[in-house]
Design an enzyme around this catalytic site. Structure first.
Site, mmCIF file in Angstrom:
data_model
loop_
_atom_site.group_PDB
_atom_site.id
_atom_site.type_symbol
_atom_site.label_atom_id
_atom_site.label_comp_id
_atom_site.label_asym_id
_atom_site.label_seq_id
_atom_site.Cartn_x
_atom_site.Cartn_y
_atom_site.Cartn_z
ATOM 1 N N GLY A 129 49.052 47.395 32.127
ATOM 2 C CA GLY A 129 47.724 47.383 32.729
ATOM 3 C C GLY A 129 47.511 46.063 33.433
ATOM 4 C CD GLU A 361 40.967 48.238 43.813
ATOM 5 O OE1 GLU A 361 40.941 47.232 44.530
ATOM 6 O OE2 GLU A 361 40.913 49.397 44.251
HETATM 7 C C1 LIG Z 1 38.368 55.002 36.410
HETATM 8 C C2 LIG Z 1 39.601 54.183 36.624
HETATM 9 C C3 LIG Z 1 40.321 54.326 37.786
HETATM 10 C C4 LIG Z 1 41.494 53.609 37.988
HETATM 11 N N1 LIG Z 1 42.210 53.812 39.127
HETATM 12 C C5 LIG Z 1 43.419 53.222 39.255
HETATM 13 C C6 LIG Z 1 44.264 53.545 40.363
HETATM 14 O O1 LIG Z 1 43.876 54.318 41.254
HETATM 15 N N2 LIG Z 1 45.482 52.994 40.445
HETATM 16 C C7 LIG Z 1 45.939 52.134 39.498
HETATM 17 O O2 LIG Z 1 47.064 51.676 39.620
HETATM 18 N N3 LIG Z 1 45.186 51.811 38.423
HETATM 19 C C8 LIG Z 1 43.937 52.344 38.280
HETATM 20 N N4 LIG Z 1 43.158 52.030 37.198
HETATM 21 C C9 LIG Z 1 43.693 51.169 36.170
HETATM 22 C C10 LIG Z 1 43.031 49.789 36.041
HETATM 23 O O3 LIG Z 1 43.386 49.004 37.129
HETATM 24 C C11 LIG Z 1 43.417 49.215 34.689
HETATM 25 O O4 LIG Z 1 42.725 49.949 33.707
HETATM 26 C C12 LIG Z 1 43.127 47.750 34.577
HETATM 27 O O5 LIG Z 1 43.962 47.006 35.421
HETATM 28 C C13 LIG Z 1 43.248 47.229 33.154
HETATM 29 O O6 LIG Z 1 44.421 47.638 32.524
HETATM 30 P P1 LIG Z 1 44.370 48.292 31.045
HETATM 31 O O7 LIG Z 1 43.401 49.375 31.120
HETATM 32 O O8 LIG Z 1 45.729 48.609 30.646
HETATM 33 O O9 LIG Z 1 43.766 47.160 30.137
HETATM 34 P P2 LIG Z 1 44.514 45.979 29.383
HETATM 35 O O10 LIG Z 1 45.373 45.251 30.346
HETATM 36 O O11 LIG Z 1 45.150 46.512 28.164
HETATM 37 O O12 LIG Z 1 43.318 45.042 28.973
HETATM 38 C C14 LIG Z 1 42.527 45.204 27.798
HETATM 39 C C15 LIG Z 1 41.609 43.992 27.671
HETATM 40 O O13 LIG Z 1 42.397 42.792 27.534
HETATM 41 C C16 LIG Z 1 42.037 41.853 28.507
HETATM 42 N N5 LIG Z 1 43.201 41.071 28.922
HETATM 43 C C17 LIG Z 1 44.435 41.517 29.233
HETATM 44 N N6 LIG Z 1 45.236 40.503 29.590
HETATM 45 C C18 LIG Z 1 44.481 39.374 29.506
HETATM 46 C C19 LIG Z 1 44.730 37.990 29.763
HETATM 47 N N7 LIG Z 1 45.921 37.560 30.219
HETATM 48 N N8 LIG Z 1 43.735 37.128 29.578
HETATM 49 C C20 LIG Z 1 42.506 37.546 29.142
HETATM 50 N N9 LIG Z 1 42.222 38.841 28.898
HETATM 51 C C21 LIG Z 1 43.204 39.741 29.080
HETATM 52 C C22 LIG Z 1 41.507 42.710 29.649
HETATM 53 O O14 LIG Z 1 40.685 41.958 30.514
HETATM 54 C C23 LIG Z 1 40.758 43.792 28.903
HETATM 55 O O15 LIG Z 1 39.485 43.311 28.551
HETATM 56 C C24 LIG Z 1 41.944 52.707 36.978
HETATM 57 C C25 LIG Z 1 41.189 52.555 35.825
HETATM 58 C C26 LIG Z 1 40.040 53.272 35.630
HETATM 59 C C27 LIG Z 1 39.281 53.102 34.361
#
Ligand SMILES: Cc1cc2nc3c(=O)[nH]c(=O)nc-3n(C[C@H](O)[C@H](O)[C@H](O)COP(=O)(O)OP(=O)(O)OC[C@H]3O[C@@H](n4cnc5c(N)ncnc54)[C@H](O)[C@@H]3O)c2cc1C
Lengths: 380, 248
Positions: A129, A361
Site C-alpha cells: 500500500g 494517492e
Molecule cells: C476507494 C479507494 C480507491 C482506491 N483507488 C486506487 C486506484 O485506483 N489505484 C491504486 O493503485 N490504488 C488505489 N487505492 C489504494 C490507496 O492508494 C491505498 O489504500 C493507500 O495508498 C494506502 O495503502 P494501504 O491501504 O495499504 O494502507 P497502509 O499502507 O497499510 O497504511 C495503513 C496506515 O499506516 C500508515 N503508514 C504506512 N506507512 C507509514 C509510514 N512510513 N509512516 C507513517 N505512517 C505510515 C498509513 O498512513 C495508514 O494510516 C484506493 C483506495 C481506496 C480506499
C-alpha cells in the site's frame, strides 16, 4: 480567489455549469444505485475533459495543472465520485501520453482523451500500500509477449474501465525493478474481484484486479523496463492535486448547502444564521477553504513551472486541502443538525465521499513523509 | 449567409439581486456577470445554422463596458467567428442600442440578425422590434423554431394560445425564445481557440449615435417579501377562510 486569466474564468465557469446541470441533480441517485454514468463521462470527453493536461497531439486539451485543478474543483461541486474518477482517468491518460512510445500513444491516447476508452491506474497491492515499491505482481517477457501474474487491490474503475495502466515487476530490486504496462480489459488471464462495499465514492466500483498468466503484447510496455515506478510517482504528483481539487469542490458544495440551510432553519424564533456561533462557524469554513485553495493553486503553478519544490508542494497541498475539506464538510453537516445525518440533505454523502481523499494517492501520513524528506534534502 | 448576433453582458441569472439603498438601481459591485441567457440561445442557433452549412460567418457584437469583451469571448468559444466590442460605460437604452446596431448592419450587411427576445436585467423586450422598424426589415419575434429554406426564413413563434409560423424574406430580424434550443457548453479546445479570434473595438461615437438617456428611472424597489401562508385541514375550512377574507 487568485486572479485568474479570462480563459481560466471561462473554463472554470464552463465546468461549473456542467457540474450544476448535469452532475449535481444526479449525485444522490448515483451514490444509492452504485452507478457511474458512462454518458456523462462521454459528454465530458467531448468537452475536452478526457485529457485536460495531456498534449494536443492526440486530442488532449494541452492545458496546465492549474487549469485542471480549477476544473476538478468545479466538477466536484456537482459530484465528487464522478469528478474523482475522471481525475484518475486523466492521470492514467497523461502517463501513457507522456511516457509511452509513439505507436502506443497513437493507438490509445486519441480514444482516451475522447473518453471512448476509460483508463484505471493499478499500483496498490494487498501487501504493498503505502510501501508501493514493494509490489509483487510480475511481468515476464516470453517471446513477443509479457506474462503478468499477481493481484492489484482497491482499483478504482476495476471491471468498468477499458484500459488498465499496471505497475509490475520485471526485475528484483525494489523501485528500480518496476515497469509500466497497458492491459486491455479483454486480455486473457485478466479478471476482476467483487465490488468492495465502501463508505463513500459509492457511484464507482473499486475492486481487485487479478492477473493469472495474463498475456499482453510486449509492445504494450510503457517506456523502458525499470522506469515504471518513476512514471507512477510522476502521475501521482498531478493526481494528488486533482484529488485535492476534488476534495475542495466537494467541501465548497457542503458549505454552499449549509449556508442556504442556516438561512432557512428557524429555532428560538429566528433563523439559525442569526446566532453569532453560526456566523463564526461559517466565517471559519470560508477562510479555511480559501487558504486550502490558495495552497492548491500555488502547488499547481509550481508543478506547471516544474520548480524543484513542486513535489513537496503537491504533497503539502494534498494533505492540507483534503484534511481541511473533510473538516469543513463535517462542519457543514453539524450546521444541519439531525438533518445533516439524513441522506436527503446530501451533506452526509459529501462527508463520506471526502474521507477517502485523505487516504488514497498516498495517505496523508505519507504526504508528511514526503514533505519532511524534501525538507531534509534542503528543498525548503 | 452572414449572421449578426448581438450579445449583452448582464447580471448572472443565479445571482440574488439586491437593490441599492438609494433605490437608484441594483447593486452590481462584486456581482457575477454573464451573457444574457436569451443571447446564448441566439448564438447557439447561429452556430447550428452554420453547422448545417446554411451560414458562412457569424459576427457577434456587444455594446457595453470593457468587460463585455468576456461576453464576446464566450460567444466566440461557442462557435462565432469574430466580435465587435462597442465600448461604453453608459447605460444604453434599447432605442440607442437599435440605432447602433442599424449602423453596424450597414457596415456588415448580414442577411439575418438573431437577438434574444429580451435581456434578463431590464426585461425591455424592445431592441429587436425597434431594429426591425429602423431598418424596415421583416421580423419574427419569440422564435421557437428557425428554418432556412429557399432563401426564406421560416420562424415558428410562441404566441398566446399556440404557435404561429411566419415566412420571412431576407434580410430579416429574428428574436429568440427559451424553447428554441439548449445552448452548448464551449469545449476546452474551443475556449482556447476563441482567444485567437479577432475582436474589433469601437465606440458609439464611431457610429455617430447619441446614447444619452431618454428615460429617467424614478426608483427601483425590491418586490414585497412573500408572507407566510396558512395551512388548512380540508376544503370546507379553506372555503370558510376565503369567505371570511372576502375573497369569494
Ligand atoms: C476507494 C479507494 C480507491 C482506491 N483507488 C486506487 C486506484 O485506483 N489505484 C491504486 O493503485 N490504488 C488505489 N487505492 C489504494 C490507496 O492508494 C491505498 O489504500 C493507500 O495508498 C494506502 O495503502 P494501504 O491501504 O495499504 O494502507 P497502509 O499502507 O497499510 O497504511 C495503513 C496506515 O499506516 C500508515 N503508514 C504506512 N506507512 C507509514 C509510514 N512510513 N509512516 C507513517 N505512517 C505510515 C498509513 O498512513 C495508514 O494510516 C484506493 C483506495 C481506496 C480506499
Amino acid at each position: 480567489m487568485t486572479l485568474l486569466t479570462e480563459e481560466q474564468t471561462m473554463i472554470s465557469d464552463m465546468a461549473k455549469g456542467f457540474a450544476m446541470k448535469e452532475l449535481r441533480p444526479n449525485a444522490a441517485r448515483w451514490d444509492k444505485e452504485g452507478n457511474l454514468d458512462r454518458s456523462k463521462l462521454e459528454a465530458l470527453g467531448e468537452l475536452g475533459f478526457g485529457g485536460i493536461y495531456t498534449t494536443e497531439e492526440h486530442g488532449g486539451s494541452g492545458l496546465t495543472r492549474l487549469d485542471a485543478a480549477l476544473i476538478f474543483e468545479q466538477l466536484s461541486r456537482g459530484d465528487i465520485s464522478h469528478a474523482a474518477f475522471l481525475s484518475i482517468h486523466n492521470m492514467a491518460t497523461w502517463m501513457i501520453d507522456s511516457f509511452a512510445h509513439d505507436q502506443l500513444r497513437a493507438k490509445y491516447v486519441p480514444r482516451l482523451t475522447a473518453t471512448e476508452l476509460i483508463a484505471s491506474y493499478c499500483l496498490t497491492e494487498p501487501g504493498a500500500g503505502s510501501d508501493a515499491a514493494s509490489l509483487k505482481t510480475t511481468a515476464k517477457l516470453e517471446g513477443d509477449e509479457y506474462v503478468l501474474n499477481g493481484a492489484k487491490v482497491f482499483i478504482s474503475g476495476a471491471g468498468f474501465s477499458d484500459v488498465y495502466v499496471v505497475m509490475a515487476r520485471t526485475d528484483d530490486g525494489g523501485a528500480k525493478g518496476v515497469s509500466t504496462f497497458i492491459v486491455d480489459k479483454d486480455a486473457p488471464g485478466l479478471s476482476f474481484g467483487k465490488h468492495e462495499d465502501k463508505m463513500g465514492w459509492r457511484a464507482q466500483p473499486t475492486a481487485m484486479v487479478n492477473f493469472d498468466d495474463c498475456r499482453i503484447p510486449a509492445t504494450n510496455r510503457v517506456g523502458d523496463e525499470g522506469h515504471g515506478f518513476k512514471f507512477a510517482m510522476a502521475g501521482l504528483d498531478g493526481g494528488r492535486l486533482n484529488i485535492a481539487a476534488c476534495a475542495l469542490g466537494g467541501a465548497q458544495d457542503a458549505l454552499d448547502r449549509a449556508f442556504a440551510y442556516v438561512q432557512e432553519r428557524q429555532q428560538f424564533g429566528r433563523a439559525i444564521i442569526e446566532f453569532q456561533a453560526t456566523q463564526f462557524k461559517l466565517a471559519d469554513m470560508e477562510t479555511e477553504l480559501a487558504a486550502a485553495r490558495a495552497l492548491l493553486y500555488e502547488a499547481a503553478t509550481k508543478l506547471d513551472k516544474k520548480t524543484p519544490d513542486a513535489t513537496k508542494f503537491c504533497a503539502m497541498a494534498k494533505r492540507f486541502v483534503t484534511d481541511t475539506s473533510s473538516k469543513v464538510a463535517n462542519d457543514a453537516l453539524q450546521l444541519h443538525g439531525g438533518y445533516g445525518y439524513l441522506g436527503d440533505y446530501e451533506v452526509e454523502r459529501i462527508v463520506r465521499d471526502l474521507r477517502v481523499h485523505q487516504i488514497l494517492e498516498g495517505t496523508n501520513e505519507i504526504m508528511r513523509v514526503i514533505v519532511a524528506r524534501e525538507m531534509m534534502k534542503g528543498q525548503v | 449567409m452572414k449572421v449578426l448576433v448581438p450579445v449583452k453582458r448582464v447580471i448572472d441569472y443565479n445571482v440574488k439581486v439586491r437593490v441599492k439603498s438609494d433605490q437608484s438601481g441594483v447593486d452590481l459591485a462584486n456581482v457575477k456577470m454573464s451573457m444574457n441567457p436569451f443571447d446564448e440561445i441566439s448564438v447557439e442557433e447561429a452556430v447550428r445554422l452554420k453547422e448545417k452549412g446554411a451560414v458562412e460567418e457569424i459576427v457577434v457584437v456587444s455594446i457595453g463596458p470593457q468587460q463585455a469583451q468576456e461576453t464576446l469571448r464566450t460567444a466566440l468559444a461557442m462557435g462565432a467567428d469574430r466580435g465587435i466590442l462597442i465600448k461604453t460605460d453608459d447605460n444604453v437604452e434599447p432605442l440607442a442600442v437599435a440605432k447602433i446596431l442599424e449602423k453596424v448592419i450597414g457596415e456588415e450587411s448580414p442577411e439575418l440578425v438573431i437577438l434574444g427576445k429580451q435581456a434578463i436585467d431590464d426585461d425591455s423586450n424592445q431592441t429587436g422590434q425597434m431594429l426591425a422598424a429602423l431598418l424596415d426589415w421583416p421580423q419574427g419575434t419569440f422564435a421557437s423554431e428557425v428554418i432556412l429554406e429557399d432563401g426564406k426564413i421560416n420562424v415558428t413563434r410562441e404566441i398566446d394560445g399556440g404557435l404561429q409560423t411566419l415566412s420571412l424574406q431576407t434580410p430579416a430580424i429574428v428574436t429568440t425564445d427559451l424553447r428554441l434550443n439548449e445552448p452548448r457548453y464551449a469545449s476546452l479546445p474551443n475556449i482556447m481557440k476563441a482567444k485567437k479570434k479577432p475582436i474589433d473595438e469601437k465606440s458609439p461615437g464611431d457610429y455617430g449615435v447619441d446614447t444619452a438617456a431618454r428615460l429617467s428611472v424614478v426608483k427601483v424597489t425590491e418586490p414585497p417579501v412573500r408572507e407566510a401562508g396558512e395551512k388548512v385541514e380540508d376544503v370546507s375550512e379553506l372555503v370558510t377562510k376565503l369567505k371570511a377574507k372576502g375573497a369569494i
